[in-house]
Design a protein around this motif. Structure first.
Motif, PDB file in Angstrom:
ATOM      1  N   GLU A 103       0.830  -1.210   0.000  1.00  0.00           N
ATOM      2  CA  GLU A 103       0.000   0.000   0.000  1.00  0.00           C
ATOM      3  C   GLU A 103       0.866   1.263   0.000  1.00  0.00           C
ATOM      4  N   ALA A 104       1.947   1.228   0.780  1.00  0.00           N
ATOM      5  CA  ALA A 104       2.838   2.397   0.866  1.00  0.00           C
ATOM      6  C   ALA A 104       3.701   2.552  -0.379  1.00  0.00           C
ATOM      7  N   LEU A 105       3.910   1.442  -1.107  1.00  0.00           N
ATOM      8  CA  LEU A 105       4.798   1.433  -2.274  1.00  0.00           C
ATOM      9  C   LEU A 105       4.040   0.878  -3.484  1.00  0.00           C
ATOM     10  N   PRO A 106       3.060   1.612  -3.985  1.00  0.00           N
ATOM     11  CA  PRO A 106       2.193   1.076  -5.038  1.00  0.00           C
ATOM     12  C   PRO A 106       2.905   0.761  -6.352  1.00  0.00           C
ATOM     13  N   GLU A 107       4.064   1.357  -6.587  1.00  0.00           N
ATOM     14  CA  GLU A 107       4.796   1.105  -7.832  1.00  0.00           C
ATOM     15  C   GLU A 107       5.934   0.111  -7.643  1.00  0.00           C
ATOM     16  N   THR A 108       5.897  -0.590  -6.514  1.00  0.00           N
ATOM     17  CA  THR A 108       6.870  -1.636  -6.210  1.00  0.00           C
ATOM     18  C   THR A 108       6.145  -2.970  -6.202  1.00  0.00           C
ATOM     19  N   HIS A 109       6.818  -4.024  -6.647  1.00  0.00           N
ATOM     20  CA  HIS A 109       6.211  -5.355  -6.703  1.00  0.00           C
ATOM     21  C   HIS A 109       6.618  -6.148  -5.453  1.00  0.00           C
ATOM     22  N   VAL A 110       5.765  -6.122  -4.437  1.00  0.00           N
ATOM     23  CA  VAL A 110       6.072  -6.775  -3.158  1.00  0.00           C
ATOM     24  C   VAL A 110       5.715  -8.259  -3.230  1.00  0.00           C
ATOM     25  N   VAL A 111       6.651  -9.098  -2.819  1.00  0.00           N
ATOM     26  CA  VAL A 111       6.416 -10.531  -2.739  1.00  0.00           C
ATOM     27  C   VAL A 111       6.840 -11.007  -1.355  1.00  0.00           C
ATOM     28  N   LYS A 112       5.922 -11.626  -0.652  1.00  0.00           N
ATOM     29  CA  LYS A 112       6.211 -12.170   0.686  1.00  0.00           C
ATOM     30  C   LYS A 112       6.658 -13.612   0.553  1.00  0.00           C
ATOM     31  N   THR A 113       7.747 -13.972   1.225  1.00  0.00           N
ATOM     32  CA  THR A 113       8.231 -15.347   1.202  1.00  0.00           C
ATOM     33  C   THR A 113       9.248 -15.564   2.321  1.00  0.00           C
ATOM     34  N   LEU A 114       9.602 -16.813   2.574  1.00  0.00           N
ATOM     35  CA  LEU A 114      10.677 -17.219   3.496  1.00  0.00           C
ATOM     36  C   LEU A 114      10.447 -16.781   4.941  1.00  0.00           C
ATOM     37  N   ASN A 115       9.208 -16.482   5.324  1.00  0.00           N
ATOM     38  CA  ASN A 115       8.963 -15.971   6.672  1.00  0.00           C
ATOM     39  C   ASN A 115       8.301 -16.992   7.594  1.00  0.00           C
ATOM     40  N   THR A 116       8.269 -18.259   7.176  1.00  0.00           N
ATOM     41  CA  THR A 116       7.623 -19.295   7.992  1.00  0.00           C
ATOM     42  C   THR A 116       8.612 -20.358   8.455  1.00  0.00           C
ATOM     43  N   MET A 117       9.837 -19.941   8.735  1.00  0.00           N
ATOM     44  CA  MET A 117      10.889 -20.881   9.103  1.00  0.00           C
ATOM     45  C   MET A 117      11.964 -20.147   9.906  1.00  0.00           C
ATOM     46  N   THR A 173       0.549 -16.263   6.379  1.00  0.00           N
ATOM     47  CA  THR A 173       1.903 -16.745   6.666  1.00  0.00           C
ATOM     48  C   THR A 173       2.564 -15.916   7.764  1.00  0.00           C
ATOM     49  N   GLU A 174       2.265 -14.619   7.804  1.00  0.00           N
ATOM     50  CA  GLU A 174       2.842 -13.801   8.873  1.00  0.00           C
ATOM     51  C   GLU A 174       2.304 -14.211  10.241  1.00  0.00           C
ATOM     52  N   ALA A 175       1.044 -14.631  10.286  1.00  0.00           N
ATOM     53  CA  ALA A 175       0.470 -15.072  11.562  1.00  0.00           C
ATOM     54  C   ALA A 175       1.146 -16.338  12.074  1.00  0.00           C
ATOM     55  N   ALA A 176       1.775 -17.100  11.165  1.00  0.00           N
ATOM     56  CA  ALA A 176       2.461 -18.328  11.577  1.00  0.00           C
ATOM     57  C   ALA A 176       3.623 -18.047  12.520  1.00  0.00           C
ATOM     58  N   ILE A 177       4.099 -16.795  12.549  1.00  0.00           N
ATOM     59  CA  ILE A 177       5.191 -16.447  13.462  1.00  0.00           C
ATOM     60  C   ILE A 177       4.802 -16.695  14.917  1.00  0.00           C
ATOM     61  N   LEU A 178       3.509 -16.687  15.200  1.00  0.00           N
ATOM     62  CA  LEU A 178       3.068 -16.895  16.578  1.00  0.00           C
ATOM     63  C   LEU A 178       3.304 -18.327  17.047  1.00  0.00           C
ATOM     64  N   PHE A 179       3.542 -19.256  16.097  1.00  0.00           N
ATOM     65  CA  PHE A 179       3.944 -20.612  16.476  1.00  0.00           C
ATOM     66  C   PHE A 179       5.374 -20.638  17.016  1.00  0.00           C
ATOM     67  N   VAL A 180       6.195 -19.767  16.484  1.00  0.00           N
ATOM     68  CA  VAL A 180       7.641 -19.881  16.662  1.00  0.00           C
ATOM     69  C   VAL A 180       8.097 -19.900  18.118  1.00  0.00           C
ATOM     70  N   PRO A 181       7.675 -18.946  18.962  1.00  0.00           N
ATOM     71  CA  PRO A 181       8.179 -18.983  20.335  1.00  0.00           C
ATOM     72  C   PRO A 181       7.808 -20.261  21.074  1.00  0.00           C
ATOM     73  N   HIS A 182       6.629 -20.792  20.778  1.00  0.00           N
ATOM     74  CA  HIS A 182       6.201 -22.023  21.458  1.00  0.00           C
ATOM     75  C   HIS A 182       7.017 -23.223  20.981  1.00  0.00           C
ATOM     76  N   VAL A 183       7.295 -23.269  19.679  1.00  0.00           N
ATOM     77  CA  VAL A 183       8.115 -24.354  19.139  1.00  0.00           C
ATOM     78  C   VAL A 183       9.532 -24.278  19.700  1.00  0.00           C
ATOM     79  N   ILE A 184      10.080 -23.067  19.808  1.00  0.00           N
ATOM     80  CA  ILE A 184      11.429 -22.903  20.359  1.00  0.00           C
ATOM     81  C   ILE A 184      11.461 -23.313  21.829  1.00  0.00           C
ATOM     82  N   ARG A 185      10.466 -22.893  22.577  1.00  0.00           N
ATOM     83  CA  ARG A 185      10.442 -23.273  24.000  1.00  0.00           C
ATOM     84  C   ARG A 185      10.306 -24.778  24.167  1.00  0.00           C
ATOM     85  N   ALA A 186       9.573 -25.413  23.268  1.00  0.00           N
ATOM     86  CA  ALA A 186       9.352 -26.860  23.383  1.00  0.00           C
ATOM     87  C   ALA A 186      10.550 -27.673  22.909  1.00  0.00           C
TER      88      ALA A 186
END
Length: 198
Positions: A103-117, A173-186
């Protein structure tokens, strides 16, 4: 060979820089200083956002002109940290950092990836005992193809890459980050990624 600028020189940015350089790309790493980021972004075909997600929007919105017509690969997660420093909540509930960037960069091609690991898996998916999965979210099919080719250079097989659709899918996929602290603690700080069983 592609000219790539990586914004952020922490563990994620440094790891990606090493792997992409070894894959034959011309890589520039910029720290968080506005001048360094602007100079790196100005001459790159692909820019990777590896800055801390809680400050990414302001940093990248200031580079609107430098990022015009560029593929922006967003690997960050925007979170609010808990007392132990691990992610405790989302900074953009009901949205995502990727959506905010697009939204802030309408002339940029944003691609989300690699954020679930965890970051070591980004550049070495084969180190896991079972096949991981990496996701793509973005509005521009050609930009996603460019990012898919980049993922292949990092060792991701075609069958491990799933295109989820438009940029709005990044909120999942960004919401998956909420798994991370629990997985690390476990299980400790052991490399892992999300995998979809089919």
């Amino acid at each position: 060979m592609t000219k790539i600028a990586i914004l952020g020189n922490g563990r994620v940015g440094s790891n990606l820089a090493t792997a992409l350089t070894e894959a034959g790309h011309e890589v520039t790493v910029a720290d968080r200083a506005p001048g360094a980021a602007a100079e790196a972004a100005r001459t790159a075909r692909i820019v990777i956002n590896a800055t801390p997600g809680d400050g990414s929007l302001d940093r990248l919105a200031a580079l609107r002109e430098e990022l015009r017509d560029t593929v922006l690969v967003d690997v960050s997660n925007a979170t609010l940290d808990g007392p132990d420093g691990l992610p405790a909540d989302l900074l953009y509930p009901g949205s995502s950092l990727a959506e905010q960037l697009q939204e802030a960069l309408p002339e940029t091609h944003v691609v989300k990836t690699l954020n679930t690991m965890l970051f070591p898996v980004m550049t070495a998916p084969d180190l896991l005992a079972q096949a991981p999965e990496v996701f793509l979210s973005g509005e521009d099919p050609q930009a996603k193809q460019v990012v898919g080719d980049l993922l292949a250079d990092l060792g991701w097989r075609k069958e491990w890459i799933t295109d989820l659709g438009g940029i709005r899918t990044a909120r999942a996929t960004e919401a998956a980050i909420l798994f991370v602290p629990h997985v690390i603690r476990a299980g400790g700080f052991t490399p892992f990624a999300i995998s979809i069983a089919r």
